[in-house]
Design a protein around this motif. Structure first.
Motif, PDB file in Angstrom:
ATOM      1  N   ALA A 191     -11.907  -0.694   5.624  1.00  0.00           N
ATOM      2  CA  ALA A 191     -11.442   0.665   5.358  1.00  0.00           C
ATOM      3  C   ALA A 191     -12.402   1.661   5.994  1.00  0.00           C
ATOM      4  O   ALA A 191     -13.591   1.368   6.168  1.00  0.00           O
ATOM      5  N   PRO A 192     -11.930   2.843   6.367  1.00  0.00           N
ATOM      6  CA  PRO A 192     -12.827   3.875   6.898  1.00  0.00           C
ATOM      7  C   PRO A 192     -13.895   4.234   5.863  1.00  0.00           C
ATOM      8  O   PRO A 192     -13.642   4.214   4.656  1.00  0.00           O
ATOM      9  N   THR A 193     -15.078   4.562   6.331  1.00  0.00           N
ATOM     10  CA  THR A 193     -16.167   4.916   5.425  1.00  0.00           C
ATOM     11  C   THR A 193     -16.168   6.426   5.192  1.00  0.00           C
ATOM     12  O   THR A 193     -15.891   7.205   6.097  1.00  0.00           O
ATOM     13  N   GLY A 194     -16.465   6.810   3.961  1.00  0.00           N
ATOM     14  CA  GLY A 194     -16.525   8.221   3.616  1.00  0.00           C
ATOM     15  C   GLY A 194     -15.195   8.727   3.107  1.00  0.00           C
ATOM     16  O   GLY A 194     -14.135   8.399   3.663  1.00  0.00           O
ATOM     17  N   ARG A 195     -15.261   9.519   2.052  1.00  0.00           N
ATOM     18  CA  ARG A 195     -14.029  10.006   1.420  1.00  0.00           C
ATOM     19  C   ARG A 195     -13.206  10.870   2.366  1.00  0.00           C
ATOM     20  O   ARG A 195     -11.975  10.732   2.433  1.00  0.00           O
ATOM     21  N   PHE A 196     -13.874  11.762   3.117  1.00  0.00           N
ATOM     22  CA  PHE A 196     -13.141  12.668   4.000  1.00  0.00           C
ATOM     23  C   PHE A 196     -12.444  11.891   5.108  1.00  0.00           C
ATOM     24  O   PHE A 196     -11.261  12.092   5.381  1.00  0.00           O
ATOM     25  N   ARG A 197     -13.168  10.962   5.742  1.00  0.00           N
ATOM     26  CA  ARG A 197     -12.591  10.170   6.823  1.00  0.00           C
ATOM     27  C   ARG A 197     -11.440   9.309   6.313  1.00  0.00           C
ATOM     28  O   ARG A 197     -10.381   9.200   6.967  1.00  0.00           O
ATOM     29  N   ARG A 198     -11.623   8.718   5.151  1.00  0.00           N
ATOM     30  CA  ARG A 198     -10.571   7.887   4.570  1.00  0.00           C
ATOM     31  C   ARG A 198      -9.313   8.721   4.316  1.00  0.00           C
ATOM     32  O   ARG A 198      -8.194   8.286   4.602  1.00  0.00           O
ATOM     33  N   GLY A 199      -9.505   9.925   3.782  1.00  0.00           N
ATOM     34  CA  GLY A 199      -8.369  10.800   3.527  1.00  0.00           C
ATOM     35  C   GLY A 199      -7.641  11.195   4.805  1.00  0.00           C
ATOM     36  O   GLY A 199      -6.403  11.271   4.831  1.00  0.00           O
ATOM     37  N   MET A 200      -8.391  11.436   5.889  1.00  0.00           N
ATOM     38  CA  MET A 200      -7.763  11.791   7.158  1.00  0.00           C
ATOM     39  C   MET A 200      -6.921  10.640   7.701  1.00  0.00           C
ATOM     40  O   MET A 200      -5.826  10.851   8.235  1.00  0.00           O
ATOM     41  N   VAL A 201      -7.417   9.416   7.557  1.00  0.00           N
ATOM     42  CA  VAL A 201      -6.686   8.254   8.056  1.00  0.00           C
ATOM     43  C   VAL A 201      -5.411   8.029   7.240  1.00  0.00           C
ATOM     44  O   VAL A 201      -4.337   7.760   7.789  1.00  0.00           O
ATOM     45  N   TRP A 291       1.823  -0.996   6.470  1.00  0.00           N
ATOM     46  CA  TRP A 291       1.333   0.374   6.306  1.00  0.00           C
ATOM     47  C   TRP A 291       1.829   0.967   4.983  1.00  0.00           C
ATOM     48  O   TRP A 291       1.075   1.637   4.276  1.00  0.00           O
ATOM     49  N   CYS A 292       3.099   0.723   4.662  1.00  0.00           N
ATOM     50  CA  CYS A 292       3.642   1.217   3.388  1.00  0.00           C
ATOM     51  C   CYS A 292       2.860   0.625   2.213  1.00  0.00           C
ATOM     52  O   CYS A 292       2.486   1.349   1.280  1.00  0.00           O
ATOM     53  N   ARG A 293       2.593  -0.670   2.260  1.00  0.00           N
ATOM     54  CA  ARG A 293       1.823  -1.302   1.184  1.00  0.00           C
ATOM     55  C   ARG A 293       0.411  -0.735   1.111  1.00  0.00           C
ATOM     56  O   ARG A 293      -0.141  -0.522   0.036  1.00  0.00           O
ATOM     57  N   GLY A 294      -0.177  -0.479   2.264  1.00  0.00           N
ATOM     58  CA  GLY A 294      -1.521   0.074   2.286  1.00  0.00           C
ATOM     59  C   GLY A 294      -1.593   1.462   1.678  1.00  0.00           C
ATOM     60  O   GLY A 294      -2.529   1.784   0.935  1.00  0.00           O
ATOM     61  N   LEU A 295      -0.607   2.292   1.957  1.00  0.00           N
ATOM     62  CA  LEU A 295      -0.560   3.633   1.372  1.00  0.00           C
ATOM     63  C   LEU A 295      -0.361   3.565  -0.138  1.00  0.00           C
ATOM     64  O   LEU A 295      -0.956   4.340  -0.892  1.00  0.00           O
ATOM     65  N   GLU A 296       0.479   2.646  -0.591  1.00  0.00           N
ATOM     66  CA  GLU A 296       0.691   2.480  -2.026  1.00  0.00           C
ATOM     67  C   GLU A 296      -0.593   2.006  -2.705  1.00  0.00           C
ATOM     68  O   GLU A 296      -0.986   2.519  -3.762  1.00  0.00           O
ATOM     69  N   ALA A 297      -1.274   1.031  -2.085  1.00  0.00           N
ATOM     70  CA  ALA A 297      -2.501   0.495  -2.670  1.00  0.00           C
ATOM     71  C   ALA A 297      -3.612   1.539  -2.710  1.00  0.00           C
ATOM     72  O   ALA A 297      -4.502   1.483  -3.573  1.00  0.00           O
ATOM     73  N   ALA A 298      -3.556   2.517  -1.801  1.00  0.00           N
ATOM     74  CA  ALA A 298      -4.577   3.567  -1.768  1.00  0.00           C
ATOM     75  C   ALA A 298      -4.382   4.599  -2.872  1.00  0.00           C
ATOM     76  O   ALA A 298      -5.222   5.495  -3.040  1.00  0.00           O
TER      77      ALA A 298
END
Length: 351
Positions: A191-201, A291-298
């Motif tokens: 996963a991307p590191t950092g809350r801001f970067r993760r949110g952007m992705v 991708w759909c599963r990843g967004l749900e899991a996030a």
């Protein structure tokens, strides 16, 4: 763009009005792209949060927030904004700073000449996402090559019928880097590191899936009309309702622009779409199941976004080989989505 591949995120999306009528260059200079936020409410003039209207030039929103926090001698978490604004632009944007005590602050102390404070007031609550009614734009397209009659006809069509409410290339990062990171993450990588970067992705991945659905509905002509089972978005609000049967009364309201068809902002939870609308979305997004599963899991919740946007107060004039455009859009809509239906611009200048 197939899952795992990165290219121009908008390259395969069809045009709603027959393709560009000419060419030009946008953002030759930062002042060629001027955007001004319009708040949904008026600050009360008192409260624990300082509201600052900032004019930034060629500067990131997060960078400005960090400098405001540094000026106030506090952490960046106490600075909020309603939405990100383009870097290569002149952007008049609102920030709030949690500062209960009435202390004098030199807000521009760390501005490095890249922003100035236009207004300062107070409010009881911090600025939040969704706090904007919309944005006003003034764009200059230089090195214009277009027949003036075709240009006028297309602008008239855009003013009347609107444009697809696509997410612009800004959302996807330089060269699609945010989508590249999403493909790695949802493909089982880190996963991307950092809350801001993760949110952007996450935001970019969600936007890309929306654009896939929008592309299918542009292709079949339903981006501006209701399908059976439509999740209908009310114009001027964030309200959405289910319409299992799109009757003539709803169709008339859609033609008037009172309401719009919508597409998915993917996340966990039920969708309001059903019937033919839900079937179309399921078919389009089947290759993007990971991708759909990843967004749900996030932890993102399923939401909807209007598929059409109608510009308000669209005006234009020619100045030599430049086109000057003025218009307003609701919050979340991209000016580049309008330009895309009018003119072809180099990606590095339109991004």
């Amino acid at each position: 763009m197939a899952p795992g591949a990165v290219g121009d995120p908008l390259a395969a999306i069809p045009f709603a009005h027959g393709g560009p009528v000419g060419r030009g260059r946008l953002r030759v200079r930062p002042e060629d792209f001027v955007v001004e936020e319009v708040l949904r409410f008026a600050p009360e003039g008192r409260g624990e949060h300082v509201y600052l209207q900032v004019e930034k030039v060629d500067a990131d929103t997060a960078w400005v927030a960090q400098r405001l926090a540094r000026a106030a001698g506090m952490g960046a978490a106490r600075v909020a904004w309603a939405g990100l604004k383009d870097r290569r632009a002149v952007a008049r944007q609102w920030f709030s700073v949690h500062l209960p005590r009435a202390l004098p602050v030199d807000w521009e102390r760390h501005a490095e000449g890249r922003f100035r404070v236009l207004a300062e007031t107070r409010h009881r609550r911090a600025l939040r996402r969704g706090g904007l009614a919309g944005n006003r734009f003034r764009l200059v397209v230089r090195e214009l090559s277009a027949d003036p009659r075709a240009l006028a006809a297309r602008l008239g069509r855009i003013a009347e019928a609107g444009v697809p409410n696509l997410f612009g290339p800004q959302r996807f990062g330089q060269g699609g880097s945010n989508l590249e990171a999403a493909a790695v993450w949802f493909g089982g990588g880190p996963a991307p590191t950092g809350r801001f970067r993760r949110g952007m992705v996450l935001s970019a991945a969600r936007a890309h899936l929306f654009n896939r659905v929008a592309a299918a509905r542009i292709a079949d002509g339903s981006w501006a009309r209701l399908l059976p089972g439509e999740a209908v978005a009310l114009a001027g609000s964030r309200s959405v309702f289910a319409a299992p049967q799109a009757d003539e009364a709803l169709a008339r309201r859609c033609r008037r622009g009172d309401l719009h068809p919508s597409g998915p902002l993917w996340g966990a939870g039920p969708s309001l779409a059903c019937g033919a609308c839900a079937a179309l979305e399921a078919a389009v997004l089947a290759p993007w199941a990971a991708w759909c599963r990843g967004l749900e899991a996030a932890g993102l919740a399923h939401e909807r976004r209007a598929l059409r946007v109608l510009p308000q107060g669209l005006r234009w004039r020619l100045e030599g080989d430049a086109l000057v455009l003025r218009f307003a859009l609701p919050s979340g809509a991209y000016a580049t989505a309008l330009v895309r239906e009018l003119l072809a611009c180099p990606q590095d200048a339109c991004g």
